[in-house]
Design a protein around this motif. Sequence first.
Motif, short mmCIF file in Angstrom:
data_model
loop_
_atom_site.label_atom_id
_atom_site.label_comp_id
_atom_site.label_asym_id
_atom_site.label_seq_id
_atom_site.Cartn_x
_atom_site.Cartn_y
_atom_site.Cartn_z
N ASP A 227 0.84 -1.19 0.00
CA ASP A 227 0.00 0.00 0.00
C ASP A 227 0.88 1.25 0.00
O ASP A 227 1.69 1.44 0.92
CB ASP A 227 -0.90 0.03 1.24
CG ASP A 227 -2.06 -0.95 1.12
OD1 ASP A 227 -2.36 -1.37 -0.01
OD2 ASP A 227 -2.66 -1.30 2.16
N PRO A 228 0.77 2.11 -1.02
CA PRO A 228 1.58 3.34 -1.05
C PRO A 228 1.05 4.38 -0.06
O PRO A 228 -0.16 4.57 0.07
CB PRO A 228 1.42 3.81 -2.50
CG PRO A 228 0.09 3.27 -2.93
CD PRO A 228 -0.08 1.96 -2.21
N VAL A 229 1.98 5.02 0.64
CA VAL A 229 1.63 6.04 1.63
C VAL A 229 2.43 7.30 1.34
O VAL A 229 3.65 7.23 1.12
CB VAL A 229 1.92 5.56 3.07
CG1 VAL A 229 1.59 6.65 4.08
CG2 VAL A 229 1.13 4.30 3.37
N ALA A 230 1.78 8.46 1.35
CA ALA A 230 2.46 9.73 1.08
C ALA A 230 3.14 10.25 2.34
O ALA A 230 2.49 10.76 3.24
CB ALA A 230 1.46 10.76 0.56
N VAL A 231 4.47 10.07 2.43
CA VAL A 231 5.21 10.55 3.60
C VAL A 231 6.43 11.36 3.18
O VAL A 231 7.20 11.80 4.03
CB VAL A 231 5.67 9.37 4.48
CG1 VAL A 231 4.48 8.68 5.10
CG2 VAL A 231 6.52 8.40 3.67
N GLY A 232 6.65 11.57 1.92
CA GLY A 232 7.75 12.40 1.46
C GLY A 232 9.11 11.82 1.77
O GLY A 232 9.35 10.63 1.60
N ASP A 233 9.99 12.69 2.24
CA ASP A 233 11.39 12.31 2.44
C ASP A 233 11.66 11.60 3.75
O ASP A 233 12.80 11.29 4.07
CB ASP A 233 12.27 13.56 2.37
CG ASP A 233 12.22 14.20 0.99
OD1 ASP A 233 11.97 13.46 0.02
OD2 ASP A 233 12.42 15.43 0.91
#
Length: 301
Positions: A288-294
């Motif tokens: 599952d892709p999660v948007a957490v950046g760097d």
Amino acid sequence: MAKDTPREHRLLHMAAAASVLTALMLIAAKTVAWLLTGSVSLLASLVDSVMDSLASLINFFAIRYSLVPADNEHRFGHGKAEALAGLGQALFIAASSLFLIHQSVLKLLEPSPIEQSGVGISVMVFSIVLTFGLLLIQKYVVRETGSTAIEADSLHYLSDLAVNVGIIAVLALSQLGWLWLDGSVGLVIAIFILFSAWRIAWDACQLLLDREMPDDVRTRIAAIVSSHPQALGFHDLRTRQSGRTSFIQLHVDLDETLTLRQAHTLVCQIQDDIVSAFPNADVIIHQDPVAVGDRVPVEGD
């Protein structure tokens, strides 16, 4: 799909064959002892051994079938044949216990002396030695293979040890005039056998209904996933057992900036670690892709 090794196959066949042979030897010895003594406690032990032999035969064929590799019609394998065998054993054992309850009540109503108790005691000692040897074999095989059918079969013989010791006491005390003890012990054995049948049936039904594996297993899986820093979390963990195969499915949260190759490599590492902890596991992991950046380190940075 995890596969059993040739060594596991040999161990399972050996344990099943040893169980059948032991049961047949005990039936022969106890039949002679019962005919000579007329003890209902010995009859209870004899009937129990007959049921054990039938259960062992069921186990033998169920194990052979459960070892058949997965095919187009059974893509998850044939492991549940062992649970069906356990359920069949429970039915046989329950039927034998009801018969023993009837015979024990008749013995209590009309107690009679036990003849040639020395022969009966000798047979019980022989049964204890033979049963103990089989239990050692079964314990080793269960530890090496995790077979539910062999484990269920060993429960029968483990209870036999206590039963045989009780029968020896009955045969000895009956010579002192305690005639009521024979029927009483026979009744206790019958109730104990009935309780054992319930336990085996319950465990088999739970396997057939795909009950979740114990909490300690789930905790161990969680620890394995957490040991990978790039795994941001997981959810929807589902587990079940079929024969010796553990089926494990879960979703792992990953940084959406990871490339497909990086995500695949990470998931394969997690999968390999789970299989290392549970050698007969079939593991499926959804990413599952999660948007957490760097915040998540990326390979090659």
